[in-house]
Enzyme design. Structure first.
Site, short mmCIF file in Angstrom:
data_model
loop_
_atom_site.label_atom_id
_atom_site.label_comp_id
_atom_site.label_asym_id
_atom_site.label_seq_id
_atom_site.Cartn_x
_atom_site.Cartn_y
_atom_site.Cartn_z
N LYS A 39 6.63 7.54 5.44
CA LYS A 39 5.46 8.18 6.05
C LYS A 39 5.88 8.94 7.32
O LYS A 39 6.98 9.44 7.38
CB LYS A 39 4.36 7.14 6.32
CG LYS A 39 4.04 6.31 5.08
CD LYS A 39 2.82 5.46 5.22
CE LYS A 39 2.60 4.68 3.93
NZ LYS A 39 1.36 3.93 3.92
N HIS A 67 -0.92 11.26 -2.32
CA HIS A 67 -1.02 9.97 -1.62
C HIS A 67 -2.41 9.88 -0.96
O HIS A 67 -2.92 10.89 -0.45
CB HIS A 67 0.09 9.84 -0.59
CG HIS A 67 0.20 8.45 -0.03
ND1 HIS A 67 -0.69 7.96 0.90
CD2 HIS A 67 1.05 7.44 -0.30
CE1 HIS A 67 -0.36 6.71 1.19
NE2 HIS A 67 0.68 6.37 0.46
N GLU A 75 -2.12 2.95 -6.26
CA GLU A 75 -2.14 2.44 -4.89
C GLU A 75 -3.57 2.26 -4.40
O GLU A 75 -4.17 3.21 -3.88
CB GLU A 75 -1.43 3.43 -3.96
CG GLU A 75 0.03 3.65 -4.30
CD GLU A 75 0.79 4.08 -3.06
OE1 GLU A 75 1.73 3.35 -2.70
OE2 GLU A 75 0.43 5.09 -2.44
#
Ligand code: PGA
Length: 235
Positions: free
Chosen positions: A14, A103, A152
């Site tokens: 990240k 994401h 996720e």
């Protein structure tokens, strides 16, 4: 658990680490690897650092001969040109083999929508980069030309409350039956060296995507070690 396909470990740094601390991570990993090299056959290890660090780290990985590949955390939806701040597929192509796309943090903080994500997938394909397409539930849209998907759930990201391997395996099963083109389903959300074995033991899962647990070289090495042992353990 004996597997016929590779098990993926995708570390997502990240927006963390300076150039200096990224280099330090590699030096630490190199020290650990020298002391106890791991048999990583059957495992694909991909690190997704900041794009800023890719040039330095791709050189270091060769120098240290570590079995790591690289991924980007994002890719521009455009080929090249007047798109200030964007990093395009053609810029990334010589540095990475994979890129995360969609994401939940990019969907949330950069308002990325499905039509933009489809463009990113198309640009990755043009550049010969494999997308790792992140979804937050089994119901979400997945572009046709994606083969690797990371499940996720948002509530599990960075919270220390991981989805159980059983539930993640069920979602993986649903994803595979809805999208037969998918070859690889990965779970991400609070994966650590302490819980990773449960995901390895779940046949429907083909890998894990640790964020926080990839930031410390020792913890990431330990996570890799757990996977290398678990994929060879008799069932
Ligand atoms: P986490 O992040 O492992 O820190 O929960 C996972 C991710 O967001 O990819």
């Amino acid at each position: 658990m004996a597997r016929t396909t590779p098990f993926y470990i995708i570390g997502n740094w990240k927006s963390n680490k300076t150039v200096e601390s990224a280099v330090q991570w590699f030096q630490d990993m190199q020290t650990l690897w020298r002391k106890e090299p791991l048999d990583v056959s059957g495992v694909i290890i991909i690190l997704c650092p900041s794009t800023l660090h890719l040039t330095t780290l791709t050189s270091l990985v060769k120098l240290f001969t570590l079995p790591l590949q690289f991924g980007a955390q994002d890719i521009s939806p455009n080929l090249s040109g007047a798109f200030t701040g964007d990093v395009s597929g053609e810029m990334l192509a010589s540095l990475v083999d994979y890129t995360l796309i969609g994401h939940s943090e990019r969907r949330k903080y950069h308002a990325e929508n499905e039509s933009e994500l489809q463009k990113k997938v198309d640009q990755a394909a043009k550049a010969g980069i494999e997308p790792v397409y992140c979804v937050q539930s089994a119901e979400m849209t997945i572009p046709q030309n994606c083969k690797i998907v990371a499940y996720e759930p948002v509530w599990a990201i960075g919270t220390g409350k991981a989805e159980t391997a059983e539930n993640a395996g069920q979602v993986a099963g649903q994803l595979k039956s809805r999208h037969p083109q998918l070859s690889t389903i990965i779970y991400g959300g609070s994966v650590t060296h302490e819980n990773v074995v449960s995901y390895v033991q779940t046949a429907a899962l083909d890998g894990v995507l640790p964020g926080g647990a990839s930031l410390d070289a020792q913890k990431f090495y330990e996570l890799i070690r757990q996977v290398t042992q678990a994929i060879r353990a008799p069932t």
